[in-house]
Design an enzyme around this catalytic site. Structure first.
Site, PDB file in Angstrom:
ATOM      1  N   ASP A 162       0.833  -1.201   0.000  1.00 51.73           N
ATOM      2  CA  ASP A 162       0.000   0.000   0.000  1.00 51.73           C
ATOM      3  C   ASP A 162       0.871   1.256   0.000  1.00 51.73           C
ATOM      4  OD1 ASP A 162      -2.457   1.327   0.007  1.00 51.73           O
ATOM      5  OD2 ASP A 162      -3.281   0.031   1.572  1.00 51.73           O
ATOM      6  N   ASP A 223      -9.864   3.485  -3.488  1.00 54.38           N
ATOM      7  CA  ASP A 223     -10.722   2.339  -3.215  1.00 54.38           C
ATOM      8  C   ASP A 223     -12.159   2.604  -3.667  1.00 54.38           C
ATOM      9  OD1 ASP A 223      -8.408   1.617  -1.967  1.00 54.38           O
ATOM     10  OD2 ASP A 223      -9.355   0.939  -0.132  1.00 54.38           O
TER      11      ASP A 223
END
Length: 538
Positions: A162, A223
């Site tokens: 990430d 997201d």
């Protein structure tokens, strides 16, 4: 992981060439990864029981048999503690036997195991609420070699990295992820266990331009949902749009519009099917985010639909592209499938009313009669001579497979690489499609014509084009509407080279590649075989 940074990828439209997909760090996969990720349903509230239960359900539900193989443990598995030597220490109350025990359990089910970290000092759970305390130090920065070797030794087959820490620190994404790629390669050399490498940078630093050279997949946007939200089709569409970088994709290297929200609360069965249709036409990774242990029969049927999965997993590895939009919001996307005369098509209705959408064979590169099958209905619709039209409900999509005859080249011929024996192929007629090497077949995207104005044309009205009028080594060679500019003028030389008149550089198969999917670029002429071509006669 969810992340709420505003996307800038949509603001930047300049095309730059992707690095050659040749990094030793990228696992030798040939199809988009399929599996499950813990984040959407559990956030940071995970332990061995949660993961084992979902692994069991993946097997029992038929997802494993349908191709879902990765069980990916996302943020929340680690408290950020290290021993005196800097090695990761694990809470054995949550993970009895440590992380090697959970990978052993996953492997015992015939599945593969994935793990999560961050490119920076802290993972996303440090910055945002995730269902566990904000533990500091949950990123890999400063420990790249140590951590990725540990992941490999624990038995993990997949690693998602990430960008919360990287973003907070203002790191250069390309540099950070390249260093991680190198660390993964060194770990693999020691353990013999390759790991699928998922770059989760969210698209802000245009990973489609550099990640294909170092990773298997790369996120192209934020997201779809934030933790605790219900999914919305508007977010699904936004992520789908942000992932439209077809020239970056090839077998083993994929644009990632985020894990699936199919089956989550608040998303209808029709929305599930539309969502999966868009991911399938894109050749995107299919990483489920629902609870396999608690899903409806219709969700299970959608996720495991073999025809939808076959479209997504087609070995050509192409990303489907938009070919027509006859009226605003009524769109047709096409994906060229392996074999001859085979296409997948999505008819997408973005409007608020049901509407008829037509797929015309001429825009799909087909000729004559073609057979149409509705994937979600599991029904053959018949044979049609020029196209197929059907009503599509508001906000939904129809997924089709079409089998017919590739259109006969209109006087064109192949451009064949001397070194590879493969053909220069424009897999879509969309502007900006990067030309690649592909097995020579009678496809319209391989039928080139030398025009009097020194243009090399395909699809009747598209020209071979040096992207952005680039004149530097590595400039992508794409197709674009013919416009008479110098970056669309080429000289076919007696020595077998094809040079750009504006740049005086040679048409080049990247990295001397010979495999399907090798991208064509401009490069300084050097006499090597990857710059030698057999071209159509004038």
């Amino acid at each position: 992981m969810w992340i709420i940074l505003a996307l800038v990828s949509g603001l930047v439209t300049a095309l730059t060439v992707s690095a050659a997909p040749s990094s030793a760090a990228a696992a030798p996969i040939t199809k988009p990864p399929m599996g499950w990720n813990s984040w959407n349903s559990f956030a940071g509230a995970i332990d061995h029981t949660v993961i084992e239960q979902q692994a069991d359900a993946i097997v029992a539900s038929g997802m494993k048999d349908a191709g879902y193989e990765y069980v990916n443990i996302d943020d929340g598995w680690w408290t950020g503690s290290r021993d005196a030597s800097g090695n990761i220490t694990v809470d054995t109350a949550k993970w009895p036997g440590g992380m090697s025990a959970i990978t052993a359990y996953i492997h015992s089910k015939g599945l593969k195991a994935g793990i999560y970290t961050d490119a920076g000092r802290n993972g996303c759970g440090y910055y945002y609420p995730t269902g566990h305390p904000a533990y500091p130090g949950t990123g890999a920065e400063g420990h790249y070699d140590q951590d990725f070797l540990q992941f490999s030794r624990w038995g993990f087959d997949y690693v998602k990295v990430d960008w919360c820490g990287g973003s907070a620190e203002g790191l250069n994404a390309r540099n950070a992820y390249t260093a991680i790629s190198d660390a993964i390669a060194r770990a693999t050399a020691q353990t013999g266990r390759p790991m699928v490498f998922s770059v989760c940078e969210w698209g802000g630093q245009q990973p489609w331009n550099w990640a294909p050279g170092i990773a298997n997949l790369w996120r192209t946007s934020g997201d779809i949902i934030y933790w605790g939200e219900r999914p919305a089709m508007s977010r699904v569409l936004a992520n789908f749009d942000a992932a439209q970088h077809a020239s970056a994709q090839s077998p083993g290297h994929y644009n990632d519009p985020d894990m699936l929200v199919a089956g989550l609360s608040g998303f209808s069965d029709a929305q599930n099917r539309t969502h999966l249709s868009l991911w399938a036409i894109s050749g995107a990774p299919l990483i489920a985010g629902n609870k396999p242990s608690d899903m409806s029969a219709t969700t299970r049927a959608a996720l495991t639909n073999r025809e939808m999965i076959a479209v997504d997993q087609d070995p050509l590895g192409r990303q489907g592209t938009k070919v027509t939009e006859d009226a605003s919001g009524l769109q047709v996307y096409q994906k060229v499938l392996s074999g001859t005369g085979r296409r997948a098509v999505v008819l997408l209705n973005r409007t608020g009313s049901a509407a008829t959408i037509t797929a015309r064979w001429s825009t799909l590169g087909l000729t004559g009669s073609a057979a149409v099958r509705d994937v979600w209905a599991g029904a053959d619709r018949g044979s049609f001579t020029s196209g197929y039209a059907t009503s599509v409900p508001a906000g939904e999509a129809v997924l089709l497979t079409i089998t017919g005859t590739d259109g006969a080249p209109t006087g064109g011929a192949a451009i064949t690489g001397k070194q590879s024996g493969r053909c220069a192929d424009a897999g879509s007629s969309a502007n900006g499609t990067q030309v690649q090497l592909q097995d020579c077949q009678s496809r319209p995207g391989q039928a080139w014509t030398r025009a009097a104005a020194k243009q090399l044309t395909v699809y009747d009205n598209k020209c071979l084009d040096a992207s952005g009028q680039g004149t530097a080594n590595g400039t992508a060679v794409v197709i674009w509407d013919c416009n008479g500019q110098a970056n669309q003028q080429w000289t076919v030389n007696a020595n077998g080279t094809i040079t750009g008149n504006q740049s005086n550089l040679c048409l080049d198969a990247t990295g001397q590649g010979t495999a399907n999917g090798t991208k064509l670029v401009l490069w300084a002429c050097n006499g090597q075989a990857n710059q030698q071509w057999t071209a159509p006669a004038a």
